[in-house]
Motif scaffolding. Sequence first.
Motif, PDB file in Angstrom:
ATOM      1  N   MET A 182      23.476  -9.608 -53.298  1.00 45.48           N
ATOM      2  CA  MET A 182      22.370  -9.442 -52.350  1.00 45.48           C
ATOM      3  C   MET A 182      21.154  -8.839 -53.049  1.00 45.48           C
ATOM      4  O   MET A 182      20.010  -9.208 -52.744  1.00 45.48           O
ATOM      5  N   LYS A 183      21.378  -7.950 -54.000  1.00 47.97           N
ATOM      6  CA  LYS A 183      20.270  -7.432 -54.807  1.00 47.97           C
ATOM      7  C   LYS A 183      19.616  -8.564 -55.601  1.00 47.97           C
ATOM      8  O   LYS A 183      18.393  -8.622 -55.745  1.00 47.97           O
ATOM      9  N   LEU A 184      20.445  -9.446 -56.131  1.00 53.08           N
ATOM     10  CA  LEU A 184      19.957 -10.546 -56.959  1.00 53.08           C
ATOM     11  C   LEU A 184      19.135 -11.544 -56.157  1.00 53.08           C
ATOM     12  O   LEU A 184      18.076 -12.001 -56.617  1.00 53.08           O
ATOM     13  N   LEU A 185      19.603 -11.880 -54.957  1.00 52.76           N
ATOM     14  CA  LEU A 185      19.039 -13.006 -54.217  1.00 52.76           C
ATOM     15  C   LEU A 185      18.041 -12.609 -53.141  1.00 52.76           C
ATOM     16  O   LEU A 185      17.186 -13.428 -52.778  1.00 52.76           O
ATOM     17  N   CYS A 186      18.159 -11.396 -52.610  1.00 53.31           N
ATOM     18  CA  CYS A 186      17.430 -11.050 -51.385  1.00 53.31           C
ATOM     19  C   CYS A 186      16.482  -9.873 -51.577  1.00 53.31           C
ATOM     20  O   CYS A 186      16.868  -8.838 -52.122  1.00 53.31           O
ATOM     21  N   ASP A 187      15.269 -10.042 -51.077  1.00 51.37           N
ATOM     22  CA  ASP A 187      14.382  -8.907 -50.860  1.00 51.37           C
ATOM     23  C   ASP A 187      14.698  -8.304 -49.491  1.00 51.37           C
ATOM     24  O   ASP A 187      15.391  -8.910 -48.664  1.00 51.37           O
ATOM     25  N   ALA A 188      14.194  -7.103 -49.256  1.00 49.36           N
ATOM     26  CA  ALA A 188      14.366  -6.482 -47.939  1.00 49.36           C
ATOM     27  C   ALA A 188      13.817  -7.407 -46.854  1.00 49.36           C
ATOM     28  O   ALA A 188      12.707  -7.938 -46.978  1.00 49.36           O
ATOM     29  N   GLY A 189      14.612  -7.622 -45.814  1.00 50.49           N
ATOM     30  CA  GLY A 189      14.198  -8.503 -44.727  1.00 50.49           C
ATOM     31  C   GLY A 189      14.656  -9.935 -44.879  1.00 50.49           C
ATOM     32  O   GLY A 189      14.558 -10.717 -43.927  1.00 50.49           O
ATOM     33  N   ASP A 190      15.157 -10.312 -46.069  1.00 44.06           N
ATOM     34  CA  ASP A 190      15.747 -11.637 -46.236  1.00 44.06           C
ATOM     35  C   ASP A 190      17.106 -11.665 -45.541  1.00 44.06           C
ATOM     36  O   ASP A 190      17.578 -10.656 -44.996  1.00 44.06           O
ATOM     37  N   ALA A 191      17.770 -12.813 -45.577  1.00 45.34           N
ATOM     38  CA  ALA A 191      19.007 -12.964 -44.809  1.00 45.34           C
ATOM     39  C   ALA A 191      20.027 -13.793 -45.572  1.00 45.34           C
ATOM     40  O   ALA A 191      19.681 -14.586 -46.458  1.00 45.34           O
ATOM     41  N   VAL A 192      21.288 -13.585 -45.205  1.00 46.89           N
ATOM     42  CA  VAL A 192      22.392 -14.427 -45.669  1.00 46.89           C
ATOM     43  C   VAL A 192      23.114 -14.966 -44.438  1.00 46.89           C
ATOM     44  O   VAL A 192      23.109 -14.334 -43.377  1.00 46.89           O
ATOM     45  N   LEU A 193      23.727 -16.131 -44.585  1.00 45.80           N
ATOM     46  CA  LEU A 193      24.554 -16.705 -43.526  1.00 45.80           C
ATOM     47  C   LEU A 193      26.002 -16.313 -43.774  1.00 45.80           C
ATOM     48  O   LEU A 193      26.506 -16.461 -44.890  1.00 45.80           O
ATOM     49  N   ALA A 194      26.679 -15.816 -42.739  1.00 45.14           N
ATOM     50  CA  ALA A 194      28.064 -15.374 -42.872  1.00 45.14           C
ATOM     51  C   ALA A 194      28.877 -15.876 -41.685  1.00 45.14           C
ATOM     52  O   ALA A 194      28.369 -15.988 -40.570  1.00 45.14           O
ATOM     53  N   PRO A 195      30.164 -16.169 -41.901  1.00 45.81           N
ATOM     54  CA  PRO A 195      30.978 -16.783 -40.845  1.00 45.81           C
ATOM     55  C   PRO A 195      31.450 -15.781 -39.796  1.00 45.81           C
ATOM     56  O   PRO A 195      31.720 -14.614 -40.091  1.00 45.81           O
ATOM     57  N   LYS A 196      31.564 -16.277 -38.563  1.00 43.19           N
ATOM     58  CA  LYS A 196      32.169 -15.551 -37.457  1.00 43.19           C
ATOM     59  C   LYS A 196      33.132 -16.492 -36.757  1.00 43.19           C
ATOM     60  O   LYS A 196      32.767 -17.619 -36.464  1.00 43.19           O
ATOM     61  N   PRO A 197      34.407 -16.073 -36.479  1.00 46.36           N
ATOM     62  CA  PRO A 197      34.929 -14.753 -36.767  1.00 46.36           C
ATOM     63  C   PRO A 197      34.978 -14.478 -38.266  1.00 46.36           C
ATOM     64  O   PRO A 197      35.109 -15.389 -39.074  1.00 46.36           O
ATOM     65  N   GLY A 198      34.888 -13.200 -38.569  1.00 52.30           N
ATOM     66  CA  GLY A 198      34.909 -12.801 -39.969  1.00 52.30           C
ATOM     67  C   GLY A 198      35.054 -11.305 -40.081  1.00 52.30           C
ATOM     68  O   GLY A 198      34.962 -10.577 -39.088  1.00 52.30           O
ATOM     69  N   TYR A 199      35.290 -10.861 -41.293  1.00 48.84           N
ATOM     70  CA  TYR A 199      35.481  -9.438 -41.525  1.00 48.84           C
ATOM     71  C   TYR A 199      34.133  -8.734 -41.477  1.00 48.84           C
ATOM     72  O   TYR A 199      33.164  -9.199 -42.092  1.00 48.84           O
ATOM     73  N   PRO A 200      34.010  -7.614 -40.766  1.00 52.59           N
ATOM     74  CA  PRO A 200      32.696  -6.970 -40.567  1.00 52.59           C
ATOM     75  C   PRO A 200      32.108  -6.335 -41.815  1.00 52.59           C
ATOM     76  O   PRO A 200      30.959  -5.887 -41.789  1.00 52.59           O
ATOM     77  N   LEU A 201      32.851  -6.311 -42.919  1.00 57.08           N
ATOM     78  CA  LEU A 201      32.361  -5.681 -44.144  1.00 57.08           C
ATOM     79  C   LEU A 201      31.066  -6.310 -44.640  1.00 57.08           C
ATOM     80  O   LEU A 201      30.161  -5.621 -45.120  1.00 57.08           O
ATOM     81  N   ILE A 202      30.946  -7.638 -44.531  1.00 58.14           N
ATOM     82  CA  ILE A 202      29.756  -8.316 -45.045  1.00 58.14           C
ATOM     83  C   ILE A 202      28.506  -7.827 -44.332  1.00 58.14           C
ATOM     84  O   ILE A 202      27.487  -7.512 -44.964  1.00 58.14           O
ATOM     85  N   GLU A 203      28.569  -7.747 -43.015  1.00 61.88           N
ATOM     86  CA  GLU A 203      27.426  -7.285 -42.235  1.00 61.88           C
ATOM     87  C   GLU A 203      27.055  -5.851 -42.609  1.00 61.88           C
ATOM     88  O   GLU A 203      25.873  -5.503 -42.705  1.00 61.88           O
ATOM     89  N   SER A 204      28.069  -5.020 -42.838  1.00 60.40           N
ATOM     90  CA  SER A 204      27.822  -3.626 -43.196  1.00 60.40           C
ATOM     91  C   SER A 204      27.143  -3.521 -44.556  1.00 60.40           C
ATOM     92  O   SER A 204      26.176  -2.762 -44.726  1.00 60.40           O
ATOM     93  N   ILE A 205      27.620  -4.278 -45.539  1.00 63.10           N
ATOM     94  CA  ILE A 205      27.012  -4.244 -46.878  1.00 63.10           C
ATOM     95  C   ILE A 205      25.586  -4.784 -46.807  1.00 63.10           C
ATOM     96  O   ILE A 205      24.668  -4.228 -47.431  1.00 63.10           O
ATOM     97  N   ALA A 206      25.388  -5.872 -46.048  1.00 62.09           N
ATOM     98  CA  ALA A 206      24.043  -6.432 -45.906  1.00 62.09           C
ATOM     99  C   ALA A 206      23.087  -5.385 -45.333  1.00 62.09           C
ATOM    100  O   ALA A 206      21.949  -5.240 -45.811  1.00 62.09           O
ATOM    101  N   ARG A 207      23.545  -4.657 -44.345  1.00 60.30           N
ATOM    102  CA  ARG A 207      22.692  -3.632 -43.737  1.00 60.30           C
ATOM    103  C   ARG A 207      22.302  -2.572 -44.773  1.00 60.30           C
ATOM    104  O   ARG A 207      21.155  -2.121 -44.826  1.00 60.30           O
ATOM    105  N   LEU A 208      23.257  -2.163 -45.597  1.00 57.49           N
ATOM    106  CA  LEU A 208      22.973  -1.182 -46.640  1.00 57.49           C
ATOM    107  C   LEU A 208      21.964  -1.712 -47.658  1.00 57.49           C
ATOM    108  O   LEU A 208      21.239  -0.931 -48.286  1.00 57.49           O
ATOM    109  N   GLU A 209      21.928  -3.044 -47.827  1.00 61.38           N
ATOM    110  CA  GLU A 209      20.990  -3.656 -48.769  1.00 61.38           C
ATOM    111  C   GLU A 209      19.680  -4.054 -48.088  1.00 61.38           C
ATOM    112  O   GLU A 209      18.843  -4.727 -48.701  1.00 61.38           O
TER     113      GLU A 209
END
Length: 384
Positions: free
Chosen positions: A91-118
């Motif tokens: 996420m550091k490599l690909l995204c500036d603050a305010g950018d986004a990634v697509l993630a699957p649902k249902p899915g493990y909530p860890l991705i959303e949490s890490i994205a928020r931290l980034e």
Amino acid sequence: MHFSTRVDISQPNPIAAAEAEYVHAGHAFRKLNDSNPTRHHLAPASLPDEYAAQPRGQRYAREALAQYLGRGSADSFYVLSSTSQAYSWLMKLLCDAGDAVLAPKPGYPLIESIARLECVDSIEYQLRYDGSWYIDVAQIEQLLQGPDGPRIRALIVINPNNPSGSYVKPEERERLVEMCKRHGIAIIADEVFYDYDLEPFDGNRRFAGESRVLTFALDGFSKMLAAPHAKVGWIEVSGPEADVREAQRRLDVIADDFLPMSELVAHAIPGMLDEAPAQTARVRERVRGNLATLHTMLREDELGVVDVLRAEGGWNVLLRVPAIFDENELVLHMLREYDTSGQPGYFFDMTSNGYLAISLLPEPDDFAANVNVVLRAVRDLMEA
């Protein structure tokens, strides 16, 4: 391919550039500021080797991985402490603050949490169930063409997904790769559960090594060895040559800032890889055996109102329970009456009520006892 502006890839100062030329030419030189104690005979007896910082991880460890996996080269791999850290780096490599990634649902909530931290948004796309799980590829296309499209930098696929246990099907893969190429976004493929096939369809394969679009495949010992305390994960980079070269130029900066994996752990990697085939087979035997037990117990249950959604891989499955009572009510009843807790479907953003995740890892007798608790708790609530 878009990369974030967060990574400083400015030209090195003249001294650093000259030093790099010396090293490339094979010349040795002393450094007045060399503060590496291992080069001055001050290493501890338990770690006698000289420390040589290799941002991607120690080369012998990466060579061992490439040899064991039978693809790529040592230069394709970044060794780090976990797939969670890998998500953060990418996420550091690909995204500036305010950018986004697509993630699957249902899915493990860890991705959303890490994205928020980034400071990155996680936009969900749906996995849907119709006798088996499938990716709503049309929805992904709509998201990429919609108002959020310009800020989407990566598509995350979990292969197989947790908790649904669904692999990415061949036709889905082709459409996803084509879309990512067309929109100039990368694929981040989390494949930590890949080797634990349960009831798969034909034709599934890893994204690791995908050559048509920039791809970052994640894996690690946490699942391969069933050893979450063995903090070893890796990123395998592949794709068009120019994209890979630019991605690694920038990822090297991130890796260098966070320093390579501990030598204590890196030295153990070749030996742990030797254990991997037997350990993976042992876990696979357990989860397949428990899944067979689950099918039998559900089939023989007189009430017959609990079933299991088809899981193609992994070591967790989703039970479907009557939706006439709330998932919280079921889990809290199990906790109060049977000293057993669990994770309801809404923990994974299931789109409707009536699901419960259950692990296939316990010892067979313990697993059967867990299933019995669910069946008894459901009966209690149905008869209340």
